[in-house]
Write a protein that holds these residues in place. Structure first.
Motif, PDB file in Angstrom:
ATOM      1  N   TYR A  86       7.483   4.642  18.336  1.00 22.26           N
ATOM      2  CA  TYR A  86       8.742   4.446  17.627  1.00 22.26           C
ATOM      3  C   TYR A  86       8.546   4.136  16.138  1.00 22.26           C
ATOM      4  N   ALA A  87       7.314   3.816  15.730  1.00 24.27           N
ATOM      5  CA  ALA A  87       7.069   3.408  14.340  1.00 24.27           C
ATOM      6  C   ALA A  87       6.930   4.628  13.432  1.00 24.27           C
ATOM      7  N   SER A  88       7.508   4.531  12.241  1.00 30.46           N
ATOM      8  CA  SER A  88       7.385   5.630  11.280  1.00 30.46           C
ATOM      9  C   SER A  88       6.029   5.534  10.574  1.00 30.46           C
ATOM     10  N   PRO A  89       5.499   6.672  10.071  1.00 26.73           N
ATOM     11  CA  PRO A  89       6.137   7.999  10.094  1.00 26.73           C
ATOM     12  C   PRO A  89       6.126   8.594  11.501  1.00 26.73           C
ATOM     13  N   TYR A  90       7.285   9.186  11.869  1.00 24.83           N
ATOM     14  CA  TYR A  90       7.447   9.713  13.214  1.00 24.83           C
ATOM     15  C   TYR A  90       6.597  10.953  13.432  1.00 24.83           C
ATOM     16  N   GLN A  91       6.048  11.057  14.636  1.00 27.26           N
ATOM     17  CA  GLN A  91       5.295  12.240  15.039  1.00 27.26           C
ATOM     18  C   GLN A  91       6.161  13.059  15.987  1.00 27.26           C
ATOM     19  N   ALA A  92       6.976  13.927  15.413  1.00 26.56           N
ATOM     20  CA  ALA A  92       7.872  14.738  16.235  1.00 26.56           C
ATOM     21  C   ALA A  92       7.070  15.703  17.096  1.00 26.56           C
ATOM     22  N   ILE A  93       7.527  15.873  18.331  1.00 20.91           N
ATOM     23  CA  ILE A  93       6.858  16.819  19.220  1.00 20.91           C
ATOM     24  C   ILE A  93       7.546  18.169  19.145  1.00 20.91           C
ATOM     25  N   ALA A  94       6.870  19.189  19.626  1.00 18.77           N
ATOM     26  CA  ALA A  94       7.470  20.523  19.701  1.00 18.77           C
ATOM     27  C   ALA A  94       8.297  20.583  20.971  1.00 18.77           C
ATOM     28  N   SER A  95       9.625  20.595  20.825  1.00 17.57           N
ATOM     29  CA  SER A  95      10.499  20.664  21.993  1.00 17.57           C
ATOM     30  C   SER A  95      10.698  22.112  22.403  1.00 17.57           C
ATOM     31  N   ILE A  96      11.685  22.371  23.246  1.00 17.61           N
ATOM     32  CA  ILE A  96      11.892  23.716  23.769  1.00 17.61           C
ATOM     33  C   ILE A  96      12.150  24.704  22.642  1.00 17.61           C
ATOM     34  N   ASP A  97      11.800  25.951  22.891  1.00 19.31           N
ATOM     35  CA  ASP A  97      11.963  27.013  21.893  1.00 19.31           C
ATOM     36  C   ASP A  97      13.435  27.397  21.799  1.00 19.31           C
ATOM     37  N   THR A  98      14.099  26.947  20.741  1.00 24.67           N
ATOM     38  CA  THR A  98      15.526  27.217  20.598  1.00 24.67           C
ATOM     39  C   THR A  98      15.810  28.681  20.308  1.00 24.67           C
ATOM     40  N   ALA A  99      14.802  29.421  19.874  1.00 26.37           N
ATOM     41  CA  ALA A  99      15.020  30.839  19.589  1.00 26.37           C
ATOM     42  C   ALA A  99      15.140  31.640  20.883  1.00 26.37           C
ATOM     43  N   GLU A 100      14.498  31.162  21.950  1.00 24.36           N
ATOM     44  CA  GLU A 100      14.504  31.900  23.206  1.00 24.36           C
ATOM     45  C   GLU A 100      15.390  31.242  24.269  1.00 24.36           C
ATOM     46  N   THR A 101      15.892  30.049  23.983  1.00 22.06           N
ATOM     47  CA  THR A 101      16.698  29.322  24.948  1.00 22.06           C
ATOM     48  C   THR A 101      18.136  29.209  24.461  1.00 22.06           C
ATOM     49  N   ALA A 102      19.071  29.592  25.325  1.00 21.38           N
ATOM     50  CA  ALA A 102      20.482  29.450  24.987  1.00 21.38           C
ATOM     51  C   ALA A 102      20.881  27.994  25.215  1.00 21.38           C
ATOM     52  N   LEU A 103      21.041  27.254  24.130  1.00 16.62           N
ATOM     53  CA  LEU A 103      21.330  25.832  24.236  1.00 16.62           C
ATOM     54  C   LEU A 103      22.757  25.598  24.718  1.00 16.62           C
ATOM     55  N   GLN A 104      22.910  24.616  25.577  1.00 14.44           N
ATOM     56  CA  GLN A 104      24.218  24.269  26.122  1.00 14.44           C
ATOM     57  C   GLN A 104      24.568  22.839  25.732  1.00 14.44           C
ATOM     58  N   HIS A 105      25.855  22.589  25.558  1.00 22.04           N
ATOM     59  CA  HIS A 105      26.340  21.243  25.311  1.00 22.04           C
ATOM     60  C   HIS A 105      26.717  20.617  26.642  1.00 22.04           C
ATOM     61  N   ALA A 106      26.689  19.280  26.716  1.00 18.96           N
ATOM     62  CA  ALA A 106      27.024  18.581  27.954  1.00 18.96           C
ATOM     63  C   ALA A 106      28.168  17.607  27.688  1.00 18.96           C
ATOM     64  N   PRO A 107      29.389  18.129  27.550  1.00 21.75           N
ATOM     65  CA  PRO A 107      30.523  17.255  27.215  1.00 21.75           C
ATOM     66  C   PRO A 107      30.899  16.321  28.364  1.00 21.75           C
ATOM     67  N   LYS A 108      31.720  15.360  28.055  1.00 24.41           N
ATOM     68  CA  LYS A 108      32.196  14.396  29.040  1.00 24.41           C
ATOM     69  C   LYS A 108      32.955  15.110  30.158  1.00 24.41           C
ATOM     70  N   ILE A 109      32.740  14.666  31.382  1.00 25.25           N
ATOM     71  CA  ILE A 109      33.449  15.234  32.518  1.00 25.25           C
ATOM     72  C   ILE A 109      34.894  14.752  32.516  1.00 25.25           C
ATOM     73  N   THR A 110      35.841  15.681  32.705  1.00 23.52           N
ATOM     74  CA  THR A 110      37.266  15.356  32.727  1.00 23.52           C
ATOM     75  C   THR A 110      37.876  15.820  34.053  1.00 23.52           C
ATOM     76  N   PRO A 111      39.084  15.392  34.372  1.00 27.32           N
ATOM     77  CA  PRO A 111      39.743  15.853  35.602  1.00 27.32           C
ATOM     78  C   PRO A 111      39.855  17.377  35.693  1.00 27.32           C
ATOM     79  N   GLU A 112      39.934  18.052  34.549  1.00 28.06           N
ATOM     80  CA  GLU A 112      40.048  19.508  34.567  1.00 28.06           C
ATOM     81  C   GLU A 112      38.797  20.176  35.129  1.00 28.06           C
ATOM     82  N   ASP A 113      37.656  19.504  35.062  1.00 28.80           N
ATOM     83  CA  ASP A 113      36.426  20.055  35.625  1.00 28.80           C
ATOM     84  C   ASP A 113      36.485  20.118  37.149  1.00 28.80           C
ATOM     85  N   ARG A 114      37.432  19.389  37.740  1.00 27.29           N
ATOM     86  CA  ARG A 114      37.606  19.389  39.193  1.00 27.29           C
ATOM     87  C   ARG A 114      38.731  20.317  39.641  1.00 27.29           C
ATOM     88  N   ARG A 115      39.433  20.911  38.694  1.00 24.58           N
ATOM     89  CA  ARG A 115      40.585  21.756  39.023  1.00 24.58           C
ATOM     90  C   ARG A 115      40.110  23.144  39.452  1.00 24.58           C
TER      91      ARG A 115
END
Length: 314
Positions: free
Chosen positions: A149-178
């Motif tokens: 957690y101490a800076s300077p941060y050593q960022a890791i290489a996360s998933i390849d955003t160029a090849e992965t279709a990123l999705q958002h994870a919004p809050k679940i609402t009653p409409e998700d059950r409709r």
């Protein structure tokens, strides 16, 4: 010191804080509130508030957050739900720095190695929370021991955003059950019931009234009354006497053998893919709980008398 974001349910960290004799601050907003001096690091896990910049700056090392997804994929407040709803095969945990103005936009310091942790085909929310909770705890512990957690941060290489279709994870609402019977397949309904439960619609009851004669269309029961289904749902075969093609969302009477195979449910509903599913029970808005299926059965019975009775009851 432990922050607890006020929720409707019990939060395990509260009892743990008491056991360890840690100061507990229960809040639903940071406005007008300041913590005691001498904070080294702020850690959040499943915390519904954005920690303001003034608090992050006051902490010696800022803050880190444990997020149950492979960031930047499934950013947002409900990554576990959406991983299951989307039928993902793998997921994981990320440790990120806390951004002062935006959720899930920090530097990723650690992450489950690709392709991630496998998700069982029939996994539930509770099972995935348990799996990722342990993984997140181990990741957080290692980061604190190693001072990641101490800076300077050593960022890791996360998933390849160029090849992965990123999705958002919004809050679940009653409409998700409709239920949208025109597009939801049987697999979609089974999955949504397993993940969310208490699926509902406002088309089944008025649709049945419209399909029956005996002045049903002028009945007060033709309004868009909600019906809430209780699972688990069961797959079943269409009645052998059903000669015409079933329409999506069309309720049908099940034969005795089909009813027995579904645990006693006597009403099935056709899905968008042509398969028939039977809920365990149902509740019609404004009526007694779990009495919805008997009411639907009365509407489906060929007897004119039963249909008239049903129109009066629903």
């Amino acid at each position: 010191m432990v922050f607890e974001y006020l929720t409707d349910g019990a939060v395990p960290i509260k009892s743990t804080a008491f056991e360890l004799d840690l100061p507990l601050h229960q809040i639903d907003t940071f406005t007008g509130w300041s913590p005691p001096h001498g904070i080294d690091l702020i850690v959040t896990v499943s915390f519904g508030l954005l920690v303001p910049a003034r608090l992050l700056k006051a902490a010696t090392y800022g803050g880190v957050n444990v997020h149950p997804s492979l960031l930047p994929d499934l950013r947002g407040p409900a990554p576990i739900h959406h991983a299951l709803l989307q039928g993902r095969n793998h997921t994981g945990v990320s440790l990120q720095t806390m951004h002062p103005t935006t959720f899930d936009a920090g530097v990723v310091l650690a992450q489950t190695p690709p392709p991630g942790m496998p998700i069982a085909a029939d996994a539930t929310i509770a099972e995935l929370v348990d799996l990722l909770g342990h993984a997140g705890a181990d990741m957080l512990t290692a980061a604190i021991v190693d001072q990641t957690y101490a800076s300077p941060y050593q960022a890791i290489a996360s998933i390849d955003t160029a090849e992965t279709a990123l999705q958002h994870a919004p809050k679940i609402t009653p409409e998700d059950r409709r239920i949208d019977w025109s597009t939801w397949t049987s697999e979609t309904i089974l999955r949504r019931d397993r993940v969310l439960g208490r699926l509902w619609d406002t088309t089944t009851v008025p649709g049945l009234h419209a399909a029956t004669d005996y002045n049903a269309l002028s009945s007060s029961g033709t309004k868009a009354r909600r019906i809430t289904f209780t699972g688990p749902w069961s797959r079943c075969a269409s009645p052998v006497e059903q000669t015409e093609a079933l329409q999506p969302g069309q309720p049908i009477l099940l034969t005795d053998s089909a009813s027995e195979a579904t645990g006693g449910a006597n009403i099935g509903i056709s899905c968008a893919d042509g398969h028939v599913l039977a809920p365990q029970s149902a509740t019609i808005e404004g009526r007694r709980a779990h009495q919805g299926l008997p009411m639907l059965r009365k509407l489906l019975l060929p007897s004119k008398h039963n249909a008239q009775v049903a129109n009066e009851e629903i």
